[in-house]
Design an enzyme around this catalytic site. Structure first.
Site, PDB file in Angstrom:
ATOM      1  N   HIS A   1       0.627   8.104   3.706  1.00  0.00           N
ATOM      2  CA  HIS A   1       1.271   7.433   4.826  1.00  0.00           C
ATOM      3  C   HIS A   1       2.791   7.619   4.855  1.00  0.00           C
ATOM      4  O   HIS A   1       3.467   7.038   5.705  1.00  0.00           O
ATOM      5  CB  HIS A   1       0.938   5.939   4.789  1.00  0.00           C
ATOM      6  CG  HIS A   1      -0.526   5.667   4.682  1.00  0.00           C
ATOM      7  ND1 HIS A   1      -1.407   5.951   5.694  1.00  0.00           N
ATOM      8  CD2 HIS A   1      -1.273   5.163   3.657  1.00  0.00           C
ATOM      9  CE1 HIS A   1      -2.639   5.610   5.313  1.00  0.00           C
ATOM     10  NE2 HIS A   1      -2.574   5.143   4.082  1.00  0.00           N
TER      11      HIS A   1
ATOM     12  N   GLY B   1      -4.878   2.165   7.909  1.00  0.00           N
ATOM     13  CA  GLY B   1      -5.936   1.567   8.729  1.00  0.00           C
ATOM     14  C   GLY B   1      -5.763   0.064   8.874  1.00  0.00           C
ATOM     15  O   GLY B   1      -5.969  -0.500   9.955  1.00  0.00           O
TER      16      GLY B   1
ATOM     17  N   ILE C   1      -0.044   9.522   8.331  1.00  0.00           N
ATOM     18  CA  ILE C   1      -0.782   8.672   9.269  1.00  0.00           C
ATOM     19  C   ILE C   1      -0.522   7.194   8.976  1.00  0.00           C
ATOM     20  O   ILE C   1      -0.038   6.824   7.904  1.00  0.00           O
ATOM     21  CB  ILE C   1      -2.294   8.956   9.211  1.00  0.00           C
ATOM     22  CG1 ILE C   1      -2.857   8.640   7.817  1.00  0.00           C
ATOM     23  CG2 ILE C   1      -2.585  10.394   9.603  1.00  0.00           C
ATOM     24  CD1 ILE C   1      -4.363   8.762   7.703  1.00  0.00           C
TER      25      ILE C   1
ATOM     26  N   ASP D   1       0.858  -1.187   0.000  1.00  0.00           N
ATOM     27  CA  ASP D   1       0.000   0.000   0.000  1.00  0.00           C
ATOM     28  C   ASP D   1       0.896   1.240   0.000  1.00  0.00           C
ATOM     29  O   ASP D   1       1.367   1.688   1.037  1.00  0.00           O
ATOM     30  CB  ASP D   1      -0.912   0.008   1.222  1.00  0.00           C
ATOM     31  CG  ASP D   1      -1.969   1.116   1.146  1.00  0.00           C
ATOM     32  OD1 ASP D   1      -1.773   2.066   0.367  1.00  0.00           O
ATOM     33  OD2 ASP D   1      -2.979   1.017   1.856  1.00  0.00           O
TER      34      ASP D   1
END
Length: 343
Positions: A247, A265, A262, A242
């Site tokens: 991120h 998830g 961040i 990903d």
């Protein structure tokens, strides 16, 4: 000599300024892009008959180990008795074992390039991951070639946004054995308003008990596990496939209104389920039957994640909180085939 050094410095500075200018240009284009998609003709029958392309996902033992490290395995203790098996073939075992949440990687290709449905315009930049549901039918081999079959599990017009649910069934290519099923629920900003506003379109094709929102008990948790998320955790987890710059790139994160990049998830989900495997399953990942997670809030690398667990029969209800902000970021349940006798 001094003049040569100064020329090299000035040349490097110009190249750096040029790269920064290009990045800023891309960010400005991003900001100028309209959030609301242009309306288009929506045909429910066409949507429900839509066939998603099948795909192949190939992984090796190294990929399974990198994933395990990405979700924090052996992060506090390099020889953790419950977790070393996920990154190293200990005790004479021939291969490493694979965490059940590794299954979430099989369905990544269904979302990273956008969701192509007839009559529904959506931009992957505006995609928010809402929920993930995983059913595990058989322990994963340490390396495999996976054949993915994808279908639409749900579509809901929410006015300014749409909720799309994609189901991916993953088969071991050589044997044809069904290994797992993923259902990813995503929230698409700007993609709603495609149906009659007086009777907005809503379609689901799965049992209600698979996505039921869990009620967090008011009682004391059966177990609590605290994990520190390394500042570089998102950079490690992204190696599992990903590569969303949200991120990793500070400038992209600021455009998205975050103070810094961040955590993914699905990485947070991996941390929470790993805590359950350690505390409830005593390290035996094979007894995990299914996993459900609802993403509530973002997590920053460098924060502390506290996973609270309540045991209700063969179901573990869990909630993950960020210690520093005292906010819940994830909740859900994990169903088990059986309980460990020592519990």
């Amino acid at each position: 000599m001094e003049r040569e050094c100064r020329n090299v410095y000035n040349g490097s500075k110009k190249r750096l300024n040029s790269l920064m200018f290009q990045r800023l240009e891309k960010l400005l284009q991003f900001l100028k892009t309209p959030l609301i998609a242009e309306p288009s003709q929506f045909d429910p029958d066409r949507v429900l008959a839509h066939k998603f392309p099948e795909s192949i996902y190939v992984y090796a033992e190294r990929d399974a180990a990198v994933y395990a490290l990405g979700v924090g395995a052996c992060g506090r203790d390099a020889i953790d008795a419950d977790e070393l098996k996920f990154v190293y073939p200990e005790n004479g075992q021939q291969f490493i074992q694979v965490l059940p949440t590794f299954a979430a990687l099989f369905s990544l290709g269904s979302m990273t390039n956008g969701i192509d449905l007839p009559g529904l315009q959506c931009d992957p930049r505006f995609l928010l991951h809402g929920q993930q549901y995983i059913e595990v039918y058989s322990p994963f081999p340490s390396s495999a070639s996976i054949h993915n079959k994808v279908c639409l599990a749900g579509l809901h017009d929410k006015g300014k946004a749409a909720i799309v649910e994609i189901e991916t069934k993953s088969y071991e290519k050589e044997s044809g054995e069904l290994l797992c099923m993923n259902r990813s629920s995503v929230y698409l900003r700007g993609a709603g308003g495609f149906s009659n506003p007086t009777h907005p379109f809503s379609y689901s094709n799965y049992p209600n008990n698979q996505v039921a929102a869990v009620k967090i008990p008011k009682t004391q948790p059966f177990a609590v596990f605290e994990d520190f998320i390394q500042p570089s955790q998102a950079l490690l987890y992204r190696l599992s496939g990903d590569y969303n710059p949200l991120h990793s790139d500070p400038m992209i994160a600021k455009v998205a209104a975050f103070s810094r990049p961040i955590l993914h998830g699905l990485c947070t989900l991996g941390f929470a389920v790993r805590a359950i495997i350690k505390c409830i399953c005593r390290g035996d990942a094979s007894i995990v039957k299914n996993v459900s997670g609802r993403f509530l809030l973002h997590v920053y690398p460098g924060e502390t994640l506290i996973t609270e667990m309540w045991l209700k029969g063969l179901r573990v209800i869990y909630q993950a909180k960020v210690k520093e902000r005292k906010r819940a970021v994830l909740s859900g349940f994990v169903d088990l085939h059986h309980l460990i006798s020592s519990l």
